[in-house]
Each structure stands twice: as C-alpha cells, then as structure tokens.
Design a protein around this motif. Sequence first.
Motif, PDB file in Angstrom:
ATOM      1  N   VAL A  75      24.260 -20.821  -9.422  1.00  0.00           N
ATOM      2  CA  VAL A  75      22.992 -20.312  -9.953  1.00  0.00           C
ATOM      3  C   VAL A  75      23.094 -20.117 -11.459  1.00  0.00           C
ATOM      4  O   VAL A  75      22.200 -20.509 -12.219  1.00  0.00           O
ATOM      5  CB  VAL A  75      22.599 -19.003  -9.240  1.00  0.00           C
ATOM      6  N   SER A 112      22.890 -23.188 -13.513  1.00  0.00           N
ATOM      7  CA  SER A 112      21.588 -23.842 -13.467  1.00  0.00           C
ATOM      8  C   SER A 112      20.609 -23.243 -14.458  1.00  0.00           C
ATOM      9  O   SER A 112      19.612 -23.857 -14.792  1.00  0.00           O
ATOM     10  CB  SER A 112      20.985 -23.715 -12.074  1.00  0.00           C
ATOM     11  N   LEU A 113      20.881 -22.026 -14.894  1.00  0.00           N
ATOM     12  CA  LEU A 113      19.927 -21.379 -15.786  1.00  0.00           C
ATOM     13  C   LEU A 113      20.047 -21.962 -17.187  1.00  0.00           C
ATOM     14  O   LEU A 113      21.150 -22.193 -17.669  1.00  0.00           O
ATOM     15  CB  LEU A 113      20.193 -19.875 -15.819  1.00  0.00           C
ATOM     16  N   ALA A 158      13.461 -21.613 -16.220  1.00  0.00           N
ATOM     17  CA  ALA A 158      14.710 -21.343 -15.519  1.00  0.00           C
ATOM     18  C   ALA A 158      14.555 -21.591 -14.021  1.00  0.00           C
ATOM     19  O   ALA A 158      15.401 -22.258 -13.412  1.00  0.00           O
ATOM     20  CB  ALA A 158      15.147 -19.908 -15.789  1.00  0.00           C
ATOM     21  N   LEU A 159      13.460 -21.093 -13.447  1.00  0.00           N
ATOM     22  CA  LEU A 159      13.281 -21.257 -12.001  1.00  0.00           C
ATOM     23  C   LEU A 159      13.109 -22.728 -11.633  1.00  0.00           C
ATOM     24  O   LEU A 159      13.657 -23.198 -10.635  1.00  0.00           O
ATOM     25  CB  LEU A 159      12.059 -20.457 -11.532  1.00  0.00           C
ATOM     26  N   LEU A 181      16.349 -24.448 -11.829  1.00  0.00           N
ATOM     27  CA  LEU A 181      17.147 -24.036 -10.670  1.00  0.00           C
ATOM     28  C   LEU A 181      16.737 -24.835  -9.434  1.00  0.00           C
ATOM     29  O   LEU A 181      17.581 -25.340  -8.690  1.00  0.00           O
ATOM     30  CB  LEU A 181      16.953 -22.534 -10.432  1.00  0.00           C
ATOM     31  N   ASN A 197      18.100 -28.278  -9.691  1.00  0.00           N
ATOM     32  CA  ASN A 197      19.531 -28.327  -9.403  1.00  0.00           C
ATOM     33  C   ASN A 197      19.815 -28.146  -7.922  1.00  0.00           C
ATOM     34  O   ASN A 197      20.794 -28.693  -7.408  1.00  0.00           O
ATOM     35  CB  ASN A 197      20.267 -27.271 -10.218  1.00  0.00           C
TER      36      ASN A 197
END
Lengths: 317, 334
Positions: free
Chosen positions: A143, A146-147, B289-290, B293, B296
């Motif tokens: 996580v 990924s940011l 960011a979300l 995410l 990914n």
Amino acid sequence: MTLSFFRKSMLQFILTSISIVLIGSLPYLLFNMKSQLDVLMMIERNELNNTLFLHDTIVFNIQEYGMHMWNTLKLMTSGGVVEYYQNGKYYSLFPELFELFTKSMVYLVLGLVIGLVVAVVSTIVIMSISGKVRALPKMILFVLESLPDIFIILIVQLLIIWIYQKTGLLVFNITSTFEGEPVLLPVLVLSLLPGIYVTKYLLLAFEYEEEQPYVKLALSKGLSKWRILFIHMFRNSVLTLFNHFKSIFTFALANLLMLEIIFDIDGFMTFLYKNSVLNPEVLTISLFLVFIPFFIGFTILKWGLERKFWRGEGMLD
Amino acid sequence: MTKTSKLIVVIGSVYLIGLMVASLGFSHFIEPELGKPEKLLIADDGSLIAMAPFPPSITYPLGSDIDGNSYLTKIIEGAKYTIGLSVIIAFGRILLSLVGGYLLSLLPVSVKSMFKGLADALHYAPITVFTYILITPVILTFSWSYGTPTKIIYPCLVLIAVSVPVLSLYVQEEIDLASDNEFIDSARTMGAGRSHIFKKHIVPFLTPKMVVTFVQQIGQTLIVFAHLGLLNIFIGGSETRAMDINIKTGEEITRTFSMSNEWAGMISENFQYIRSFPWMVLAPVTAFALTILAINFIVYGLEAKRRPKFAKVPKKSQEPAVVTLDKEKFRMVK
C-alpha cells in the motif's frame, strides 16, 4: 576483465553524455526559442503590451537544434562564464548552481543512505519472522509503495502541523524561515519512499534466496539461521538490489523536486524547475552535474561488486 | 493465490469503472439540476456558522472550495478527464513502443546496446522534469502564441513520447526473450516466415505482459499528472485570467485556472492555500493516491496470476500402489 570493464563503462559514459546533450537542446528543436525569447524579454521590459497578434506553431528546427547543441558544448568545454536569464536580467550561473547542487545532494544522499539502512534492518526483521506473519508487513509495504510521493510528503507535513496545533510541540521545522531551512524532516521524508522500495526489492530477493538449495544445505549442516541470513543470503541479495538501485535513484530525484517545492526549499531541483525552460543549457549542465558524480559512484560500486562476488566470471547486467 | 489475485483485480477495476461511470453520470444527470452553491452556512436562527471554504464535514465530506462547491462532487466530475486522459496516454505509449520495440528487435545487437546506452540518460533526471521542460513553453512561458488545440494535443504527445524510448527497449527485450525459445527455431526450420512467427508465437507471449504494462503506465501517467499539477502545469485547457492590477507598476496579477475539474488542475490551483485550507490540496491528491492504489491492485493481481509462486504438486499417496495382476482383465485387442 578490468580492461573490458573499463572500456564498457567508458562507452556507457560517452553514450549517456551524447544523449544528455541531445535531450538538453530539445526545446530548440520544437520551438522558435530565439524569437519567443525576444518577445518575452520585450514583454518583461514593458515594451510590448499586446500579444494577441502573435501566433506560432510547433516546429521542427533541426538547424537551430544542432547550433544550440554545438554552442552548449562549446560553452561547457571552454569553461567560460555561463549566464542565465531570469525576469529581464542575466545572472551568472556558476557559484550559485554549485552551492544549490551541494545543498540538494546532501539531502538526497543522506536520505538515500538513511533509507537504505532502515530498509536493510527492516528486511532482516521481516525475514526473521515466519512466513505466515510476513503477509501483514508485505501488505503494508504494497500500500505504501502505491501511494504517490506528493501524497506522502503532504501528509507528513500536515501531520506535523496538526501535532503542533494540538500540543504546541513543533517536532520538526517544516518550512523555510529566516532562521534557516528545514534539514532533518526533508531528509527523513526523502528517505521514506526509497526505503520502501529498497525493502520491497530486498524482500523479494531474500525470499527468492530462501528457496535456494544452498540455504537448505547450510541449515542441514547446522549453520545458524542468522549466519545464513546475514552472510550468505544477504550477499546474494545485494547483487539484485544493485540492479534496481539506479531506478530507485531516479525516483528519489523526482521526490527531491516535489519535496523542495512543498517544503519551500531553494534547491537544485527548484532552480532547474524555475530556469531551465528559458535556458535549456542550464538543463544540460545540471544533468551533467548529476550524472558525472553518480555515474562514477555507480561504476566504482559495480566494479567492486563484480570483483568481490563474480571473480571475473560474469558481468552484472 | 489465484482467488485472492482475482479478487484484487476485481476490487481495483470496480473502483475505477465505478468512478468513471459516476463521473459521466454526474455531469449528464445530476449537475444540471444542482442549484447554486451556498457560500455561507447559516444556522436556523439566522446566525452565521461558517463561510466558504468549509472544512470537511458531513455535508462536505472532502471540504469545499472558495465558492462553496463540495470537493467530493468536483473530484467525481473531474475523474473522467484525469483518468480518461491517462488511459489515452498510456494506450499511445504502448502502441508506439510496440512498434518501436519491434523495429528495435530487428536491429543487430551492437545497435541495440547503443540505444540502451543512450536511454540510460533518462536515469539521471526524473521524467517529470523532461515533460515539464517540453510542455511549459506551450502552456505557460510562451502561452500567447499557441492556440488551444496545440495546448491540449501537444502535451499529450510529449507525455506519450517521453516514455517511448524506455518502453520500446522493454518490448524489444521481451521479444528477444520470446525469440530465444526452442519452438521458434523449430517453426523456422519448418518454413515459417518472420511475420508468421511474430503473429503466432511472439504476440501470444507478449500480450499478457503488455496488458500489465498498459495498466502500469496508466498509474505512471497519473503520477506525472500529479507532479505536473504541483508544477503548475495541467492539461485540459488552462486559462489565465487577470485577477488584479498592481497600481504602482501597472502589471497584471494573473492566476491560472483549470477549465475543467481536472485533478492536476485542482492541485495547481489550490496549492497556494495549502497552509490555510489544507483539504483543498489534499482532496485531489488523495483522489490521485486512491486511483493509483486501485491501479496497482490490478497490476498486482494480474502479475500474481501470470506467475504462480509455487506450482502446487499434488501429493502422491505414500503407500506403494498394490498392483494386482488379474488374468481375466487382459483381453486381446483385435
């Protein structure tokens, strides 16, 4: 082996230099830089008020491109006084750029070193716990990596402001003031993301090594788990890590730019950001400034690794 | 492993598709019926509670902007531009680098390694810097001389072109890797031509990798968008308006506005308010960011599916199989 390694590195150096020069002059290929700069100067000197009648398109100016590359090369080899244009005036580039460069690189190198150390320690901690429990730290790592970097930088900054508002305790200096620029916090933030990446790659490499027969053999011979982890597996994983390190470095450079903007630091990357559009030669020179020391560093490291681990039998690539 | 990876892919895709659908639906159905935003928050007894921009609360989950527009709706509205553009750019990157990689794979090894050496320069400066330097003259510095179509198409082309060298090299490496397989040699001995081998043997090998790379590139593009937003560059049409005139010098104080609610534009528009109203920047950055995410998640799931970590070998029963030979079971086959 030494000779061929040297020749290979030299070739790499020359090729990269060529492409830096090619990249640095690109604006001259695509825009009519000279006439545009003239117009900009006229606007900034208040000689021109209306620009509605001006029109331009994207061009393909090979002659100008070549000329600019040639001029940049001459400028760099002759060691003459390089000037850059900003807000209607010309300034001398050199002592200023060096100062900014050393300042920013201190941040960068410190950040990378701290990130690396923390990553190695945390990888070993994660490796020492058993397979099933490892899923949780791996999930957190996934996580975090990924940011986007600006999210993390902003969150850290706002967190510190929040702590300050709640408790009146300023943990770190968060922005440039008259008393000076923040040092500790930017370095810590800068170490965060490369650290996460290094941990990820190291963990992958370690888990790959863990499955190798030599680890089982060593275990069955009665070597301790720690000895295998620290000496044998670590040694083999470092090689894998090194192959990824260059992209981590690029990534850290992008982080540095975002960091300097968010923390309001006057650094090398912000200088590049402010001035290299109007002065493409600044980009070329700055790229060389980053490239030469780090290339030498990488090459020496690679040479050392190859000599130590491969004993001339193969090449790292 | 496969089950979780499938679940992860589904979660990521549902998020992305849901966001896109909500974004398209919002501007088609909901937005026209929306009233004017409230600038003041007034309690029942007529006293003033707050003035826009409002901090995050129940009515404004992500806070509001200066005019009192909720950030949640702004972000949902802007999603289609940001995500749509990055999908287009990622697609362009993949398409061009497939062509580039194929052409590169035809070249001799020495030329290949030369290109590899040249592309190494991209390691010494982040892609954001290159993009910025090539886009800014059109959008900001010499903005007077370029028309709106140039201002939208050219940055996209730059964003595509910057990644093509590295991606082409990656494609070329994958093609070479696939060509090393033994069955390629067999096909060649059996008389298959170059295009036949490429179509029948290399493309199936390449396709799953390219799908993963495509999704990855969407994420990469989004990161570059976010970075460029911070550097005051955003695509989708920016407009510079004169806000104020400095009386002493007669200079105009200008501000750049994003014409759509594109996320990068929102970052650059509001970055000056980061200290006073942090949610104004945090909202679009969190949206980035979300989304990254989610992307990914998809990449992770697809990759996990592609190479299962340990192939599960069915355990053989430990007991030695008892083979009984029965004379009756043997029959002559005619």
